[in-house]
Design a protein around this motif. Structure first.
Motif, short mmCIF file in Angstrom:
data_model
loop_
_atom_site.label_atom_id
_atom_site.label_comp_id
_atom_site.label_asym_id
_atom_site.label_seq_id
_atom_site.Cartn_x
_atom_site.Cartn_y
_atom_site.Cartn_z
N ILE A 40 0.85 -1.21 0.00
CA ILE A 40 0.00 0.00 0.00
C ILE A 40 0.87 1.25 0.00
N LEU A 95 -6.86 -2.02 2.19
CA LEU A 95 -6.23 -1.00 1.34
C LEU A 95 -5.43 -1.66 0.20
N HIS A 96 -4.84 -2.81 0.51
CA HIS A 96 -4.17 -3.59 -0.54
C HIS A 96 -5.19 -4.01 -1.60
N ARG A 147 -5.94 -1.07 -3.79
CA ARG A 147 -4.88 -0.72 -4.74
C ARG A 147 -4.75 -1.75 -5.85
#
Ligand SMILES: Cc1cc2nc3c(=O)[nH]c(=O)nc-3n(C[C@H](O)[C@H](O)[C@H](O)COP(=O)(O)O)c2cc1C
Length: 420
Positions: free
Chosen positions: A13, A388-389, A392
């Motif tokens: 991230i 959040l990974h 993305r």
């Protein structure tokens, strides 16, 4: 970026976001906790961890699974104060009005639990708990009192509470179901629920345990098929109360093909419950513990197997819209994401609440809060970083810019290929 295997390592991230998570984690180590976790995560990270269990919205996907950590009211209160999404009470052995329990072999007193490191066949390491107890061993009335008290906490705090029951199962293809045990037990649970002012439907998990999988009966495929195809209607017909019914599935001692079949049978429209809990611990018939041969175990082999089966059955689970609560070696937010990607809307754990934690006693947090803090904020394997990974790399972001736990299961991506 497709996911090729079990997730590992740290989330990839933005470094600024990682720094923020690290700062939060350092604060957790000193006893910090946000006033409103969901609001905090939404405003700071645009991450929404709202989840679902038994058809109800819950603050986060994490729950305490049925077992030794949900046996008394102190444990339930601590779970509510810590902010868990839900708890499932220890499994009660059903009985009829005369006190007869056909599954009484499962009602043996609890013994000391041994928390041990374990290495899976893949070489991954984890933890398992060995013990020789089974279901609730105190009186039926004590259990109903625990339900009443826990339901009251549920009304006060919003923590979802579900009792768990092991009912009679026919021992062959012709034996009748002992309906009186179903009726008496379900009616007592329903009374406790109404007495506490329960507004929504009473939730009940029906437990098919790993020790049952180790039993001779648990090896007979035709008999298992009978149990699974009939159990939902047997339970529903035994009470005038409408229930939200979950079936907690066991891991068959045998090949993956029949394990797939077990899950598929439960998704069939003709007999599906409201939700499934997938799936209880593995069984090792060769290990002896305190003079008892055959023990249930968890750790990496359990999550590998569960994720492998959920991967294979993904087309069916996606189509069926039966909600799934994952269980089995969920040792981090990262493993929770693996279950979430395969359709689980919540996860329920036992072992993680008993293994060593990084958060020191000086932080002054309860054991449950420490576990929740680690699940959410750990910079390497916490849920926030991994959502959040997912934003993305896999496009987990809705029209409002939020990365939602509940969005994981809808990601159009190559699914996890869990180890076979
Ligand atoms: C000591 C112990 C007692 C358990 N008792 C029950 C039980 O009474 N009913 C049940 O449905 N599952 C029971 N379980 C299974 C857990 O609820 C859970 O599904 C399983 O351990 C997998 O989660 P974990 O890997 O996080 O431990 C028990 C597990 C342990 C370790």
């Amino acid at each position: 970026m497709p996911i090729q295997s079990r997730l590992s390592g740290s989330p990839d991230i933005d470094s600024g976001l990682l720094k923020l998570i690290e700062q939060d984690w350092i604060k957790c180590l000193k006893g910090w906790w946000p006033d409103n976790l969901n609001h905090y995560l939404i405003t700071k990270y645009q991450v929404d961890i709202t989840a679902r269990y038994a058809g109800q919205s819950i603050a986060n996907p994490f729950g305490k699974a049925s077992g030794q950590l949900t046996m008394n009211i102190g444990q339930i209160r601590e779970s509510a104060q810590a902010g868990l999404g839900f708890v499932v009470l220890k499994t009660l052995i059903a009985q009829n009005a005369m006190g007869h329990q056909s599954m009484s072999a499962w009602s043996i007193p609890e013994s000391k639990m041994q928390v041990e490191p374990i290495t899976g066949q893949s070489g991954r390491s984890g933890w398992t708990i060995t013990w020789k107890g089974r279901g609730w061993s105190r009186s039926f009335e004590d259990y109903i009192q625990l339900c009443r008290d826990s339901f009251e906490i549920s009304m006060e705090t919003g923590l979802i509470v579900a009792p768990s029951v092991k009912f009679h199962l026919p021992a062959n293809l012709d034996e009748k179901w002992y309906i009186s045990e179903y009726e008496y037990t379900l009616n007592a649970l329903a009374k406790a629920w109404q007495g506490a002012g329960g507004q929504s439907l009473l939730i009940v998990e029906k437990d098919f345990s790993p020790t049952l999988a180790g039993d001779q009966l648990g090896k007979q495929e035709k008999l298992i098929e009978r149990w699974l195809t009939e159990i939902t209607s047997v339970i529903r017909n035994a009470t005038s109360e409408q229930l939200t019914l979950g079936i907690k599935l066991f891991n068959f001692v045998g090949d993956h093909e029949y394990q797939n079949e077990i899950l598929r049978i439960c998704l069939d429209d003709s007999c599906k419950p409201d939700f499934l809990v997938y799936a209880n611990r593995l069984f090792n018939p060769n290990k002896t513990f305190e003079g008892v041969a055959g023990v249930a175990y968890g750790g990496p082999d359990l999550s590998d197997r569960n994720l492998a089966i959920l991967t294979r059955c993904r087309p069916e689970t996606t189509q069926s819209n039966v909600e799934i609560s994952g269980t089995g070696d969920i040792d981090s937010g990262r493993t929770a994401v693996e279950y979430g990607l395969l359709g689980c809307s919540s996860v329920q754990m036992h072992t993680i609440f008993q293994i060593p934690t990084d958060i020191p006693a000086s932080a002054g947090l309860s054991r449950t809060r420490k576990t929740l803090a680690t699940l959410v904020f750990h910079p390497v394997h916490g849920l926030t970083g991994w959502l959040l990974h997912a934003r993305r790399h896999w496009g987990l972001c809705n029209e409002s810019g939020l990365s939602k736990w509940m969005g994981l299961k809808d990601l159009k991506m190559q699914p996890l290929e869990a180890a076979d």
